[in-house]
Design a protein around this motif. Structure first.
Motif, short mmCIF file in Angstrom:
data_model
loop_
_atom_site.label_atom_id
_atom_site.label_comp_id
_atom_site.label_asym_id
_atom_site.label_seq_id
_atom_site.Cartn_x
_atom_site.Cartn_y
_atom_site.Cartn_z
N PHE A 58 -2.87 -7.49 -5.56
CA PHE A 58 -2.09 -7.80 -6.76
C PHE A 58 -1.81 -6.50 -7.51
N LEU A 59 -0.56 -6.28 -7.81
CA LEU A 59 -0.13 -5.02 -8.43
C LEU A 59 0.41 -5.31 -9.83
N PHE A 60 -0.26 -4.77 -10.85
CA PHE A 60 0.15 -5.04 -12.23
C PHE A 60 0.73 -3.78 -12.86
N PRO A 61 1.72 -3.95 -13.73
CA PRO A 61 2.16 -2.81 -14.53
C PRO A 61 1.03 -2.49 -15.51
N SER A 62 0.25 -1.47 -15.22
CA SER A 62 -0.93 -1.16 -16.03
C SER A 62 -1.53 0.14 -15.49
N THR A 63 -2.83 0.30 -15.70
CA THR A 63 -3.52 1.45 -15.12
C THR A 63 -4.83 0.93 -14.50
N GLY A 64 -5.64 1.83 -14.00
CA GLY A 64 -6.90 1.42 -13.40
C GLY A 64 -7.74 0.55 -14.34
N SER A 65 -7.73 0.89 -15.62
CA SER A 65 -8.50 0.10 -16.59
C SER A 65 -8.02 -1.34 -16.64
N GLY A 66 -6.72 -1.53 -16.51
CA GLY A 66 -6.18 -2.89 -16.44
C GLY A 66 -6.66 -3.60 -15.18
N GLY A 67 -6.90 -2.83 -14.13
CA GLY A 67 -7.47 -3.40 -12.91
C GLY A 67 -8.89 -3.91 -13.14
N TRP A 68 -9.68 -3.15 -13.92
CA TRP A 68 -11.03 -3.62 -14.28
C TRP A 68 -10.93 -4.98 -14.96
N VAL A 169 -15.72 -3.30 -6.96
CA VAL A 169 -15.82 -1.85 -6.82
C VAL A 169 -14.65 -1.14 -7.49
N ASP A 170 -14.98 -0.21 -8.38
CA ASP A 170 -14.00 0.70 -8.95
C ASP A 170 -13.81 1.82 -7.94
N GLY A 171 -12.65 1.81 -7.30
CA GLY A 171 -12.33 2.87 -6.33
C GLY A 171 -11.19 3.73 -6.85
N VAL A 172 -11.09 3.84 -8.18
CA VAL A 172 -9.90 4.50 -8.75
C VAL A 172 -9.78 5.94 -8.25
N SER A 173 -10.91 6.66 -8.17
CA SER A 173 -10.79 8.06 -7.73
C SER A 173 -11.33 8.27 -6.31
N SER A 174 -11.46 7.18 -5.56
CA SER A 174 -11.86 7.34 -4.15
C SER A 174 -10.80 6.80 -3.19
N ILE A 175 -10.21 5.68 -3.54
CA ILE A 175 -9.27 5.03 -2.62
C ILE A 175 -8.07 5.95 -2.36
N GLY A 176 -7.80 6.18 -1.08
CA GLY A 176 -6.71 7.08 -0.72
C GLY A 176 -7.15 8.52 -0.60
N SER A 177 -8.43 8.79 -0.87
CA SER A 177 -8.91 10.17 -0.66
C SER A 177 -10.28 10.20 0.00
N MET A 178 -11.03 9.12 -0.14
CA MET A 178 -12.32 9.02 0.56
C MET A 178 -12.38 7.65 1.23
N ASP A 179 -13.17 7.56 2.28
CA ASP A 179 -13.19 6.32 3.06
C ASP A 179 -13.56 5.12 2.19
N PHE A 180 -12.82 4.06 2.37
CA PHE A 180 -13.05 2.83 1.61
C PHE A 180 -12.82 1.67 2.56
N ARG A 181 -13.77 0.76 2.68
CA ARG A 181 -13.69 -0.32 3.66
C ARG A 181 -13.94 -1.66 2.99
N MET A 182 -12.90 -2.23 2.47
CA MET A 182 -13.06 -3.46 1.67
C MET A 182 -13.75 -4.57 2.45
N ASP A 183 -13.27 -4.87 3.65
CA ASP A 183 -13.84 -6.00 4.39
C ASP A 183 -15.23 -5.68 4.91
N GLU A 184 -15.36 -4.51 5.53
CA GLU A 184 -16.65 -4.16 6.13
C GLU A 184 -17.77 -4.10 5.08
N THR A 192 -7.97 0.05 -8.19
CA THR A 192 -7.56 1.44 -8.33
C THR A 192 -6.27 1.51 -9.17
N GLY A 193 -5.75 2.72 -9.30
CA GLY A 193 -4.52 2.93 -10.05
C GLY A 193 -3.57 3.78 -9.22
N SER A 194 -2.34 3.88 -9.67
CA SER A 194 -1.34 4.57 -8.85
C SER A 194 -1.45 6.09 -8.91
#
Ligand SMILES: *Cc1c(COP(=O)(O)O)cnc(C)c1O
Length: 396
Positions: A58-68, A169-184, A192-194
């Motif tokens: 789900f993608l909201f017009p917001s920032t990572g904090s809005g994701g929290w 999990v807050d992956g705001v500063s990891s997702i897309g730069s460090m390994d992240f495995r949601m299902d596993e 996260t944020g854009s």
């Protein structure tokens, strides 16, 4: 301030030209059939980056904090118990948000610089026999201290006591730069944020819900409207939004996912690991220490560097900005003035990283710290020379 220099803050990160162009679109009617060609690839691209088959994005017009806030309000009710750990400014803020929503937070505090104490989580979960804890929060990468926590170990702590709580999990500063495995890792809501690993302008809260989190939507009674994922689900079914979406940013996200997947997630993570190691070698050459207490918690997306006692690290950040037009991150909260941060995530190359290291060095010498010009740069150069990939992906 210079628009030629890269930024070395841990978000917002440098925006590759390709993504700036992708975001810069003429007005498009989001109710036209064409919108599906932007929305659907963006949603499926994010799923791949998160390594989830069963999660719903789900993608909201917001920032990572809005994701929290999306995570909490869609799945919980006032008084629900949440287990969390305060190990830096971002995890602390998420706890504050829980409290303001009337949740009952059991927050473990550890000295900033440490990761999540998974053994403490395990003890608390095992002792929670009547399963009052509904959600376990984990900040994957604490951006304020440059500390990565072991999410697989958090999941293992939960599984060890067969605890049915959900894992957010807050992956705001990891997702897309460090390994992240949601299902596993059995992550129930990923946030996260854009503007960090996705290398985009700020403006999107990026979330994904597991089937278990989706199942909690109906019983949760915290007030929500703008962030109600049920409205978003209904919208997506007909390729639409419950309100006006940021079409340009969604198009950027689609292209950002393509870039990450084309480079290959493993290559993206390896690039971040290499760049980070070069930065850490420079820090060692300066005879300085990271806030992160030990190598297993060193972040590959941001390094928080403790400066000597009596030196105000915030001055270095100001000096870099005023004299050299380059931005580093300052210390936040209880570490304000004690450290500065070099952000090294997103669209970054060895060459760019060297310019940041060189500038930090100039600032330290300008401000009277006992650092030899070139020492950190040389340490990073040695490392980059000896480990350079045959073909460097030049994201910028
Ligand atoms: C940046 C950041 C946030 C906050 O995101 P915003 O987009 O500024 O709302 C939350 N958590 C972590 C770990 C972050 O790095």
């Amino acid at each position: 301030m210079s628009f030629q220099n890269p930024v070395f803050i841990p978000g917002p990160t440098n925006i590759p030209e390709v993504l700036r162009r992708a975001c810069d679109m003429p007005t498009m009617d989001h109710r036209s059939a064409h919108f599906a060609d932007i929305l659907q690839p963006a949603l499926s691209g994010v799923k791949k980056v998160l390594k989830t088959q069963t999660g719903q994005v789900f993608l909201f017009p917001s920032t990572g904090s809005g994701g929290w806030e999306t995570a909490l309000t869609n799945t919980l009710s006032a008084g629900d118990k949440v287990l969390a750990c305060n190990n830096g400014m971002f995890s602390q803020k998420w706890i504050d948000m829980c409290e303001r929503h009337g949740l009952d937070v059991e927050a473990i505090s550890v000295p900033w610089g440490q990761g999540i104490p998974t053994n403490r989580y395990a003890e608390i979960l095992a002792a929670d026999k009547d399963h009052r804890i509904k959600v376990v929060l984990a900040t994957h990468n604490e951006t304020a201290t440059g500390v990565v926590s072991d999410i697989a170990a958090v999941r293992a702590a939960m599984d060890a006591s067969n605890h049915p709580a959900m894992l957010f999990v807050d992956g705001v500063s990891s997702i897309g730069s460090m390994d992240f495995r949601m299902d596993e890792w059995g992550v129930d809501v990923a946030v996260t944020g854009s503007q960090k690993g996705f290398m985009m302008p700020v403006g999107l809260a990026i979330t994904a819900f597991s089937p278990k989190a989706i199942a909690a939507l109906e019983s949760a009674t915290l007030p929500r409207w703008y962030f109600d994922v049920r409205d978003m689900q209904a919208g997506y079914k007909v390729n639409g939004y419950p309100y006006t979406p940021q079409v340009g940013l969604l198009n950027g996200l689609k292209v950002s996912c393509e870039m990450l997947l084309d480079e290959g997630l493993d290559n993206v993570f390896a690039r971040h690991a290499r760049i980070a190691q070069g930065v850490r070698n420079a820090i060692a050459a300066w005879d300085m220490e990271l806030c992160a207490v030990s190598p297993e918690v060193y972040s590959n997306s941001v390094s928080a560097i403790l400066t000597p006692q009596g030196f105000n690290a915030t001055e270095l950040v100001t000096h870099a900005s005023v004299k050299y037009g380059l931005s580093f991150g300052g210390g936040l909260g209880q570490v304000e003035g004690k450290l500065f941060r070099i952000g090294h995530l997103g669209s970054l190359t060895d060459v760019m990283a060297l310019s940041g290291i060189a500038t930090a060095e100039m600032c330290m010498v300008d401000l009277g710290l006992k650092v030899k010009l070139g020492s950190g740069v040389a340490a990073a150069q040695d490392f980059y020379r000896s480990t350079a990939a045959e073909k460097q992906q030049v994201a910028a």
